[in-house]
Design a protein around this motif. Structure first.
Motif, PDB file in Angstrom:
ATOM      1  N   UNK A 165       9.615  -6.824  10.301  1.00 45.72           N
ATOM      2  CA  UNK A 165      10.471  -6.718   9.111  1.00 45.72           C
ATOM      3  C   UNK A 165       9.827  -7.248   7.837  1.00 45.72           C
ATOM      4  N   UNK A 166       8.547  -7.558   7.865  1.00 44.11           N
ATOM      5  CA  UNK A 166       7.830  -7.978   6.668  1.00 44.11           C
ATOM      6  C   UNK A 166       7.411  -6.720   5.906  1.00 44.11           C
ATOM      7  N   UNK A 167       7.525  -6.789   4.575  1.00 37.23           N
ATOM      8  CA  UNK A 167       7.068  -5.710   3.707  1.00 37.23           C
ATOM      9  C   UNK A 167       5.915  -6.237   2.867  1.00 37.23           C
ATOM     10  N   UNK A 168       4.807  -5.511   2.863  1.00 36.66           N
ATOM     11  CA  UNK A 168       3.623  -5.910   2.108  1.00 36.66           C
ATOM     12  C   UNK A 168       3.321  -4.801   1.101  1.00 36.66           C
ATOM     13  N   UNK A 169       3.146  -5.212  -0.159  1.00 30.16           N
ATOM     14  CA  UNK A 169       2.855  -4.256  -1.221  1.00 30.16           C
ATOM     15  C   UNK A 169       1.422  -4.460  -1.699  1.00 30.16           C
ATOM     16  N   UNK A 170       0.716  -3.356  -1.862  1.00 30.58           N
ATOM     17  CA  UNK A 170      -0.674  -3.351  -2.306  1.00 30.58           C
ATOM     18  C   UNK A 170      -0.770  -2.595  -3.625  1.00 30.58           C
ATOM     19  N   UNK A 171      -1.662  -3.041  -4.504  1.00 29.48           N
ATOM     20  CA  UNK A 171      -1.878  -2.297  -5.741  1.00 29.48           C
ATOM     21  C   UNK A 171      -2.807  -1.118  -5.459  1.00 29.48           C
ATOM     22  N   UNK A 172      -3.180  -0.403  -6.510  1.00 33.69           N
ATOM     23  CA  UNK A 172      -4.002   0.797  -6.323  1.00 33.69           C
ATOM     24  C   UNK A 172      -5.412   0.491  -5.815  1.00 33.69           C
ATOM     25  N   UNK A 173      -5.826  -0.786  -5.906  1.00 30.22           N
ATOM     26  CA  UNK A 173      -7.126  -1.202  -5.371  1.00 30.22           C
ATOM     27  C   UNK A 173      -6.988  -1.854  -4.000  1.00 30.22           C
ATOM     28  N   UNK A 174      -5.792  -1.787  -3.421  1.00 28.55           N
ATOM     29  CA  UNK A 174      -5.467  -2.323  -2.106  1.00 28.55           C
ATOM     30  C   UNK A 174      -5.502  -3.839  -2.041  1.00 28.55           C
ATOM     31  N   UNK A 175      -5.206  -4.487  -3.156  1.00 28.26           N
ATOM     32  CA  UNK A 175      -5.024  -5.933  -3.176  1.00 28.26           C
ATOM     33  C   UNK A 175      -3.535  -6.209  -2.964  1.00 28.26           C
ATOM     34  N   UNK A 176      -3.226  -7.233  -2.189  1.00 27.40           N
ATOM     35  CA  UNK A 176      -1.825  -7.579  -1.935  1.00 27.40           C
ATOM     36  C   UNK A 176      -1.190  -8.104  -3.222  1.00 27.40           C
ATOM     37  N   UNK A 177      -0.042  -7.539  -3.573  1.00 25.58           N
ATOM     38  CA  UNK A 177       0.673  -7.967  -4.781  1.00 25.58           C
ATOM     39  C   UNK A 177       2.011  -8.614  -4.452  1.00 25.58           C
ATOM     40  N   UNK A 178       2.535  -8.350  -3.252  1.00 28.39           N
ATOM     41  CA  UNK A 178       3.838  -8.924  -2.904  1.00 28.39           C
ATOM     42  C   UNK A 178       4.023  -8.882  -1.389  1.00 28.39           C
TER      43      UNK A 178
END
Length: 148
Positions: free
Chosen positions: A133-146
């Motif tokens: 149930x964890x949500x991981x958000x990546x930016x367009x360079x695939x760096x974790x943002x959230x």
């Protein structure tokens, strides 16, 4: 002048399809063969063996999108060019071949016991939902943002 404006509006409205809604949204079932070639290629390459229950096209004034729902409940959405934008797998993992490599490495290193059940991407970011149930958000360079 008022009569002219009303006449102009009525003339333009007559050019619209009779079934169009005010936002020009239109969601209709289509044959899988009517999907864009890129979408068909993605399905045949990465989702092989899954049976399509329904394929839908949603057309707006300026864009189209496609949704394919499989008989096992999995769903994939495509933009008008046939590139996937969202994949939802309820009982199984998103096929590894569809997960960008840098995201797969991050998830494998940080959440080794989890599966990616959903992945959604747009021009700016990619969001994955894991089996814990964890949500991981990546930016367009695939760096974790959230991480939620």
């Amino acid at each position: 002048m008022k009569t002219f404006v009303i006449s102009l509006i009525l003339a333009l409205a007559s050019l619209l399809p009779a079934t169009a809604s005010p936002d020009m949204g239109d969601d209709k079932a289509i044959s899988p063969s009517q999907l864009p070639k890129a979408a068909l290629q993605t399905i045949s390459t990465h989702l092989r063996g899954r049976k399509i229950a329904i394929a839908k096209m949603e057309g707006g004034l300026f864009s189209k999108s496609y949704t394919v729902i499989f008989t096992n409940g999995e769903k994939i959405e495509f933009n008008g060019r046939g590139h996937w934008t969202e994949i939802k797998c309820k009982r199984s993992a998103v096929p590894a071949s569809l997960v960008p490599a840098r995201i797969a490495v991050y998830i494998r290193e940080n959440y080794p016991d989890c599966r990616i059940l959903e992945i959604e991407r747009d021009d700016d970011e990619t969001e994955v939902k894991l089996s814990n149930y964890v949500e991981v958000t990546f930016d367009s360079d695939f760096n974790v943002t959230d991480i939620d």
